[in-house]
Design an enzyme around this catalytic site. Structure first.
Site, PDB file in Angstrom:
ATOM      1  N   GLY A  83      13.518 -12.908 -63.947  1.00 16.30           N
ATOM      2  CA  GLY A  83      13.540 -14.244 -63.466  1.00 16.30           C
ATOM      3  C   GLY A  83      12.457 -13.795 -62.208  1.00 16.30           C
TER       4      GLY A  83
ATOM      5  N   GLY B  22      11.433 -14.397 -52.316  1.00 16.11           N
ATOM      6  CA  GLY B  22      13.132 -14.204 -52.303  1.00 16.11           C
ATOM      7  C   GLY B  22      13.738 -15.199 -51.014  1.00 16.11           C
TER       8      GLY B  22
ATOM      9  N   VAL C 222       2.911 -17.651 -45.750  1.00 14.43           N
ATOM     10  CA  VAL C 222       2.900 -16.396 -46.756  1.00 14.43           C
ATOM     11  C   VAL C 222       3.320 -15.516 -46.169  1.00 14.43           C
ATOM     12  CG1 VAL C 222       0.388 -15.111 -46.203  1.00 14.43           C
ATOM     13  CG2 VAL C 222       0.496 -17.476 -45.175  1.00 14.43           C
TER      14      VAL C 222
ATOM     15  N   GLU D  17       7.387 -16.737 -62.779  1.00 11.35           N
ATOM     16  CA  GLU D  17       7.780 -17.555 -63.282  1.00 11.35           C
ATOM     17  C   GLU D  17       7.736 -18.073 -64.856  1.00 11.35           C
ATOM     18  OE1 GLU D  17       8.481 -20.281 -60.948  1.00 11.35           O
ATOM     19  OE2 GLU D  17       8.439 -19.226 -59.076  1.00 11.35           O
TER      20      GLU D  17
ATOM     21  N   GLY E  46       5.907 -14.447 -47.046  1.00 13.74           N
ATOM     22  CA  GLY E  46       8.312 -14.483 -47.304  1.00 13.74           C
ATOM     23  C   GLY E  46       8.760 -13.666 -46.200  1.00 13.74           C
TER      24      GLY E  46
ATOM     25  N   GLU F  65       5.624 -20.114 -40.857  1.00 17.11           N
ATOM     26  CA  GLU F  65       5.904 -18.960 -41.226  1.00 17.11           C
ATOM     27  C   GLU F  65       6.680 -18.513 -42.622  1.00 17.11           C
ATOM     28  OE1 GLU F  65       5.694 -16.205 -38.533  1.00 17.11           O
ATOM     29  OE2 GLU F  65       4.910 -15.662 -40.394  1.00 17.11           O
TER      30      GLU F  65
ATOM     31  N   LYS G 201      -2.792 -18.716 -49.339  1.00 18.99           N
ATOM     32  CA  LYS G 201      -2.019 -17.797 -48.514  1.00 18.99           C
ATOM     33  C   LYS G 201      -3.070 -17.517 -47.532  1.00 18.99           C
ATOM     34  CE  LYS G 201       2.246 -17.173 -50.677  1.00 18.99           C
ATOM     35  NZ  LYS G 201       3.054 -15.586 -51.755  1.00 18.99           N
TER      36      LYS G 201
ATOM     37  N   VAL H 274      15.174 -21.001 -51.939  1.00 19.81           N
ATOM     38  CA  VAL H 274      14.619 -21.484 -50.230  1.00 19.81           C
ATOM     39  C   VAL H 274      14.974 -21.736 -49.268  1.00 19.81           C
ATOM     40  CG1 VAL H 274      12.379 -21.116 -48.450  1.00 19.81           C
ATOM     41  CG2 VAL H 274      12.656 -20.251 -50.378  1.00 19.81           C
TER      42      VAL H 274
HETATM   43  N1  HSE Z   1       5.297 -16.718 -55.714  1.00 18.79           N
HETATM   44  C1  HSE Z   1       4.817 -16.022 -54.801  1.00 18.79           C
HETATM   45  C2  HSE Z   1       4.750 -14.483 -55.340  1.00 18.79           C
HETATM   46  C3  HSE Z   1       6.260 -15.801 -53.604  1.00 18.79           C
HETATM   47  O1  HSE Z   1       4.886 -14.384 -56.249  1.00 18.79           O
HETATM   48  O2  HSE Z   1       4.553 -13.656 -54.407  1.00 18.79           O
HETATM   49  C4  HSE Z   1       6.110 -17.267 -53.026  1.00 18.79           C
HETATM   50  O3  HSE Z   1       4.570 -17.600 -52.254  1.00 18.79           O
END
Ligand code: HSE
Length: 439
Positions: free
Chosen positions: A191, A306, A136, A194, A138, A133, A209, A18
């Site tokens: 990828g 992303g 939550v 995680e 993205g 912002e 969130k 990010v």
């Molecule tokens: N790991 C989170 C997801 C993204 O899979 O939505 C980051 O908040």
């Protein structure tokens, strides 16, 4: 009096995914940002422990440093963007920045969910802004939607697909009929998940969130331990296939709703009618469906994670704070969107055992006469009424029975399942998925 800023100085702590997107946006859209804000929004310093890795961005000499505290203490920097993550050093960077009179932008939902009260109080007392912002959804501007766009409404319900990893896995399981473990392994190889996926697939990320969304909807903080959390590891391709037969799609939903008897807060796999817009949210996308007392239903949809979408959210906060700095109006909008008088409020969450919903059950039984009636008897004893039953497929003498129930209380359902699982004809642990029909 507003200060005569000739430019707004920005420092970014954390040059990971990010951070890289944020730096790229600040550099590439610098002219656009200047036009929107009125003065240059200037990236002055980037800090990361790793100053060697090639991120594909050429920074001016001396911009990348390894000591984040230099950003926190730099008098030319007005906005500190914290993208280091975690709940340790990141908290110190934020609190120290606030103490120094700087406004802060962060994407760190774990930190906000765990230490939000302390951080917000510090920001309010210092009269600085804190932007979150990106914490939550993205790139989806859901924080501003709740805090400003829907501020005239009493929020009656939130139903969020707010973990892209889970939505990606469930979408592929739905399309390809593959088991959870296989799709997860493939997602990790590509990828898309995680290496340690538990934070995502066990629902923890979504619960952090959800805590933020409830805070913005009610003005009160939510204790994480009050949110019921269940992940998607137990969902099988059979569940998804039979959900479809019954007209449902399985999603990991973060749910908060007010139904007259308290606020429910829960994250769990949920069957929702397949014709609902939320059911069509595919892959790693996120969507947040909100019901307000005057606006009715509204849904925000987009990329929930992303590098570039998240950077979009981060820099939107930088723009808002820059405008406030120029007008001398930092702190104008309280972080939760509720007046500062409410800042110590805690939102009371209804005990999960009292929640009522419809249920789907998958029970593996011996295929012999009388089994179904014994199961129905146990459910009836616990005040659980059956809507439909399906039996399909057979392996040796074992057959799965799929049941949809009418509304029942969580505590009754748990007691019933415990008793069903003790029946000698029941061959495996019963699986249960909650259903939401009236979004
Ligand atoms: N790991 C989170 C997801 C993204 O899979 O939505 C980051 O908040």
């Amino acid at each position: 009096m507003s200060k005569p800023f000739k430019e707004i100085g920005v420092g970014v702590i954390g040059f990971g995914t990010v951070g890289t997107g944020t730096v790229k946006l600040l550099l590439e859209n610098a002219e656009l940002l200047r036009k929107r804000v009125g003065v240059p929004v200037k990236l002055l310093q980037v800090a990361d422990m790793d100053t060697e890795r090639n991120r594909g961005i050429k920074l001016p000499n001396g911009m990348l440093i390894d000591n984040a505290m230099r950003i926190v203490r730099d008098p030319n920097i007005q906005i500190v963007v914290e993208l280091a993550g975690g709940t340790g050093a990141a908290k110190d960077f934020i609190l120290e920045s606030i103490r120094g009179g700087k406004s802060v932008v962060t994407a760190n939902k774990a930190l906000l969910a765990e230490h939000g009260t302390e951080i917000m109080r510090a920001a309010i007392n210092a009269g600085v802004d804190i932007g979150f912002e990106a914490s939550v959804g993205g790139g989806i501007p859901i924080i501003r939607t709740l805090r400003e766009g829907l501020s005239a409404n009493r929020i009656e319900g939130i139903y969020g697909i707010i973990n892209g990893t889970c939505n990606y896995i469930l979408s592929r399981m739905t399309k390809e009929g593959k088991p959870f473990a296989e799709v997860l392994a493939e997602a990790q190889n590509n990828g898309l998940a995680e290496a340690d996926p538990s934070f995502d697939v066990d629902g923890i990320d979504a619960s952090h969130k959800l805590a933020i969304l409830i805070w913005l909807s009610t003005g009160g903080r939510v204790r994480l331990k009050d949110i019921y959390v269940e992940g998607i590891r137990d969902i099988s391709p059979d569940d998804i296939a039979f959900a479809k037969v019954f007209g449902y799609t399985v999603k990991l939903l973060a749910i908060a709703k007010e139904n007259g008897s308290g606020i429910e807060a829960r994250v769990h796999p949920t069957m929702i009618p397949s014709q609902y817009l939320l059911s069509t949210v595919d892959g790693s996308n996120n969507a947040i469906y909100v019901k307000g007392d005057f606006v009715g239903s509204s849904m925000s949809y987009g990329q929930g994670a992303g590098m570039l979408p998240t950077a979009s959210a981060v820099v939107s906060d930088v723009v808002e704070i820059s405008r406030n700095l120029l007008r001398g109006s930092t702190g104008r909008i309280p972080p939760s969107g509720f007046s500062l008088m409410n800042q110590n409020m805690v939102t009371k969450i209804k005990p999960f055992e009292e929640v009522q919903c419809e249920y789907y059950l998958r029970i593996l039984v011996m295929d012999k006469p009388g089994v179904l009636s014994r199961i129905a008897g146990v459910l009836g004893k616990h005040a659980i009424s059956i809507t439909s039953v399906l039996q399909k497929g057979k392996e040796k003498n074992a057959v799965p029975i799929f049941i949809i129930t009418h509304q029942a209380k969580e505590s009754d359902m748990r007691a019933a399942i415990a008793e069903v699982d003790k029946l000698s004809e029941v061959l495996d642990r019963t699986r249960m998925i909650r259903i939401e029909n009236n979004l």
